[in-house]
Design a protein around this motif. Structure first.
Motif, PDB file in Angstrom:
ATOM      1  N   PHE A 297       1.885   9.331   5.936  1.00 17.14           N
ATOM      2  CA  PHE A 297       2.266   7.975   6.324  1.00 17.14           C
ATOM      3  C   PHE A 297       1.114   6.979   6.191  1.00 17.14           C
ATOM      4  O   PHE A 297      -0.056   7.340   6.357  1.00 17.14           O
ATOM      5  CB  PHE A 297       2.724   7.943   7.793  1.00 17.14           C
ATOM      6  CG  PHE A 297       3.988   8.695   8.080  1.00 17.14           C
ATOM      7  CD1 PHE A 297       5.213   8.069   7.987  1.00 17.14           C
ATOM      8  CD2 PHE A 297       3.950  10.024   8.455  1.00 17.14           C
ATOM      9  CE1 PHE A 297       6.395   8.754   8.272  1.00 17.14           C
ATOM     10  CE2 PHE A 297       5.113  10.727   8.742  1.00 17.14           C
ATOM     11  CZ  PHE A 297       6.337  10.087   8.653  1.00 17.14           C
ATOM     12  N   ILE A 298       1.471   5.730   5.934  1.00 21.03           N
ATOM     13  CA  ILE A 298       0.608   4.588   6.212  1.00 21.03           C
ATOM     14  C   ILE A 298       1.017   4.128   7.603  1.00 21.03           C
ATOM     15  O   ILE A 298       2.196   3.822   7.833  1.00 21.03           O
ATOM     16  CB  ILE A 298       0.826   3.445   5.201  1.00 21.03           C
ATOM     17  CG1 ILE A 298       0.608   3.947   3.777  1.00 21.03           C
ATOM     18  CG2 ILE A 298      -0.084   2.266   5.543  1.00 21.03           C
ATOM     19  CD1 ILE A 298      -0.790   4.416   3.500  1.00 21.03           C
ATOM     20  N   SER A 299       0.100   4.088   8.538  1.00 21.41           N
ATOM     21  CA  SER A 299       0.453   3.845   9.942  1.00 21.41           C
ATOM     22  C   SER A 299      -0.052   2.482  10.418  1.00 21.41           C
ATOM     23  O   SER A 299      -1.165   2.060  10.062  1.00 21.41           O
ATOM     24  CB  SER A 299      -0.122   4.947  10.837  1.00 21.41           C
ATOM     25  OG  SER A 299       0.381   6.213  10.457  1.00 21.41           O
TER      26      SER A 299
ATOM     27  N   ALA B  11      10.716   4.156   4.272  1.00 22.12           N
ATOM     28  CA  ALA B  11      10.484   4.870   3.023  1.00 22.12           C
ATOM     29  C   ALA B  11       9.428   4.117   2.208  1.00 22.12           C
ATOM     30  O   ALA B  11       9.150   2.942   2.473  1.00 22.12           O
ATOM     31  CB  ALA B  11      11.786   4.982   2.242  1.00 22.12           C
ATOM     32  N   PRO B  12       8.842   4.759   1.213  1.00 23.92           N
ATOM     33  CA  PRO B  12       7.831   4.069   0.390  1.00 23.92           C
ATOM     34  C   PRO B  12       8.326   2.775  -0.242  1.00 23.92           C
ATOM     35  O   PRO B  12       7.529   1.880  -0.524  1.00 23.92           O
ATOM     36  CB  PRO B  12       7.496   5.116  -0.690  1.00 23.92           C
ATOM     37  CG  PRO B  12       7.736   6.427  -0.014  1.00 23.92           C
ATOM     38  CD  PRO B  12       8.941   6.196   0.863  1.00 23.92           C
TER      39      PRO B  12
ATOM     40  N   LYS C  64       0.829  -1.202   0.000  1.00 27.15           N
ATOM     41  CA  LYS C  64       0.000   0.000   0.000  1.00 27.15           C
ATOM     42  C   LYS C  64       0.867   1.257   0.000  1.00 27.15           C
ATOM     43  O   LYS C  64       0.602   2.225  -0.734  1.00 27.15           O
ATOM     44  CB  LYS C  64      -0.923  -0.010   1.232  1.00 27.15           C
ATOM     45  CG  LYS C  64      -1.882   1.167   1.337  1.00 27.15           C
ATOM     46  CD  LYS C  64      -2.771   1.018   2.573  1.00 27.15           C
ATOM     47  CE  LYS C  64      -3.667   2.220   2.789  1.00 27.15           C
ATOM     48  NZ  LYS C  64      -4.708   2.336   1.731  1.00 27.15           N
ATOM     49  N   ALA C  65       1.925   1.246   0.826  1.00 26.15           N
ATOM     50  CA  ALA C  65       2.827   2.402   0.902  1.00 26.15           C
ATOM     51  C   ALA C  65       3.519   2.645  -0.438  1.00 26.15           C
ATOM     52  O   ALA C  65       3.650   3.785  -0.898  1.00 26.15           O
ATOM     53  CB  ALA C  65       3.856   2.180   2.004  1.00 26.15           C
ATOM     54  N   LYS C  66       3.943   1.581  -1.070  1.00 27.38           N
ATOM     55  CA  LYS C  66       4.622   1.705  -2.361  1.00 27.38           C
ATOM     56  C   LYS C  66       3.670   2.235  -3.426  1.00 27.38           C
ATOM     57  O   LYS C  66       4.037   3.119  -4.232  1.00 27.38           O
ATOM     58  CB  LYS C  66       5.181   0.346  -2.784  1.00 27.38           C
ATOM     59  CG  LYS C  66       6.036   0.395  -4.041  1.00 27.38           C
ATOM     60  CD  LYS C  66       6.659  -0.967  -4.319  1.00 27.38           C
ATOM     61  CE  LYS C  66       7.570  -0.905  -5.548  1.00 27.38           C
ATOM     62  NZ  LYS C  66       8.201  -2.222  -5.819  1.00 27.38           N
ATOM     63  N   LYS C  67       2.451   1.729  -3.418  1.00 25.87           N
ATOM     64  CA  LYS C  67       1.462   2.151  -4.410  1.00 25.87           C
ATOM     65  C   LYS C  67       1.088   3.615  -4.248  1.00 25.87           C
ATOM     66  O   LYS C  67       0.958   4.358  -5.242  1.00 25.87           O
ATOM     67  CB  LYS C  67       0.216   1.280  -4.286  1.00 25.87           C
ATOM     68  CG  LYS C  67      -0.865   1.611  -5.292  1.00 25.87           C
ATOM     69  CD  LYS C  67      -2.070   0.691  -5.126  1.00 25.87           C
ATOM     70  CE  LYS C  67      -3.164   1.045  -6.131  1.00 25.87           C
ATOM     71  NZ  LYS C  67      -4.350   0.156  -5.979  1.00 25.87           N
TER      72      LYS C  67
END
Length: 411
Positions: free
Chosen positions: A79-81, A122-123, A38-41
């Motif tokens: 952020f994705i937390s 990081a992403p 999800k963070a990468k996307k």
């Protein structure tokens, strides 16, 4: 009618849920793999709260800081937390249990040392920043904002330092100590290992003191050195120094880590476990643990066991152990003969390792045996030494003990 119904539904929601919606939005249903995807996307960083159920500062952050509007506004934008529970309890729900394996892997890979530990990725999934401990909302946001820029990311900076540090012992020692102050188990271990390879000899006072400070588990280099070369260590650091460190770590890993509040430990099971891993130490360790358990829970059993323990392990005893046993007797014994026996232990401890803690126990026993004048003289010496060392809180406590002695009160 529909608008009124929606208002009624919202009014029925728990206050905690409403408060949390204003603050950080944590992904409770996603796996670690899903979080990274999800963070990468979305091109967002990852904020990970590593906490335990028993950690007071962890609870404070979740209760008082994470739900705040300003904190939520900052984190939810960037952020994705995710919250990761690092301990295991009987009350864990399925969501927590689904993270057990990942939590263990995270603790091991990033060498999490304290709680709460906040990790920032990081992403692309690289660990780039670290913050440890509780703080105000504004300070926490400021510390977390450093995760967003390479020039202020803690791990990015340490990675550069690791490449450029060379083999100078002073530089490596400084970097290891800096990482330790940050509760960074990853780079403190790395720089400590490089420092130990760079010094001409491990067996110096400076290096062994460093080694002691950086040895926390049986996996650390220091544990192996203390375990396999106690004579060399003790020659520099003093009698039983190495053995005491080894015992401390084994107790933490093999005994205390598995104890459950309110449940009497199965001594036989513990001994069997110790026998497999540390056959040469298992008998003494289980005898000492049994004695320590009685010391805190059952004085009568402690008194029955302690004299036999001291006779059996006389030459292996550390002065601090003798003082500890003697202090318990000074506080709880009703038998004069037992008080005199404990006084002999205390006098031996003072002789082997004089210091205010040991002398204060001696003073307590002398007082219990009726020699108030000598007890007061010893106690005054304890207070003077603590004052010289600027040990404020210990001094205040010992002053209260002295006051009771002068008034003839029970200690």
């Amino acid at each position: 009618m529909m608008k009124k119904l929606l208002l009624m539904l919202v009014s029925c929601l728990p206050l905690a849920v409403l408060a949390q919606e204003k603050g950080i939005h944590f992904e409770h249903e996603l796996s670690w793999k899903d979080i990274r995807a999800k963070a990468k996307k979305e091109g967002k960083f990852i904020f990970m709260d590593c906490y335990t159920t028993w950690c007071g500062p962890c609870k404070m952050m979740s209760r008082d800081i994470f739900p705040q509007q300003m904190v939520g506004d900052f984190f939810n934008d960037k952020f994705i937390s995710v919250k990761v529970q690092m301990d295991k309890t009987a009350k864990d729900d399925d969501a927590v249990k689904s993270w057990y394996n990942d939590a263990d892997a995270i603790a091991k890979e990033y060498n999490v040392m304290a709680y709460p530990t906040f990790l920032y990725f990081a992403p692309d999934g690289r660990l780039v920043h670290l913050v440890v401990g509780s703080d105000s909302a504004a300070a926490f946001i400021a510390a977390s904002a450093k995760a967003l820029k390479p020039e202020t990311q803690y791990y990015t900076r340490m990675e550069v330092m690791a490449k450029n540090a060379g083999n100078q012992p002073d530089t490596l020692k400084r970097l290891a100590e800096e990482a330790m102050e940050m509760y960074d188990g990853r780079y403190s271990a790395l720089f400590a290992s490089r420092y130990l390879r760079a010094v001409p000899s491990v067996y110096t006072t400076e290096t062994l003191q460093f080694l002691d400070k950086f040895t926390h588990s049986s996996r650390d280099t220091g544990f192996v050195i203390f375990r396999k070369n106690p004579a060399k260590v003790n020659q520099v650091m003093g009698a039983k120094y190495a053995e005491k460190k080894v015992e401390q770590i084994i107790f933490g890993e093999e005994i205390y880590a598995n104890l459950k509040e309110g449940i009497t430990p199965d001594f036989k099971v513990i001994e069997t476990k110790l026998q497999k891993k540390y056959p040469d130490l298992s008998r003494k360790l289980i005898d000492k643990f049994r004695l320590q358990f009685y010391q805190g829970k059952d004085y009568d059993q402690f008194e029955k066991a302690v004299k036999g323990y001291i006779r059996q392990y006389d030459k292996q005893l550390d002065p601090s152990d003798l003082s500890s046993f003697a202090r318990t007797v000074a506080r709880k014994a009703k038998d004069t003969a037992m008080l005199r026996t404990a006084l002999a232990w205390s006098e031996r401890a003072v002789k082997e390792n004089p210091g205010p803690d040991a002398v204060s126990v001696q003073a307590m026993l002398v007082y219990r045996l009726g020699d108030t004048a000598t007890a007061i003289r010893l106690q005054e010496g304890v207070i003077s030494e603590l004052a010289a060392k600027e040990k404020k809180f210990q001094k205040e406590y010992q002053e209260k003990v002295l006051d009771k002695m002068k008034k003839g009160e029970s200690l």
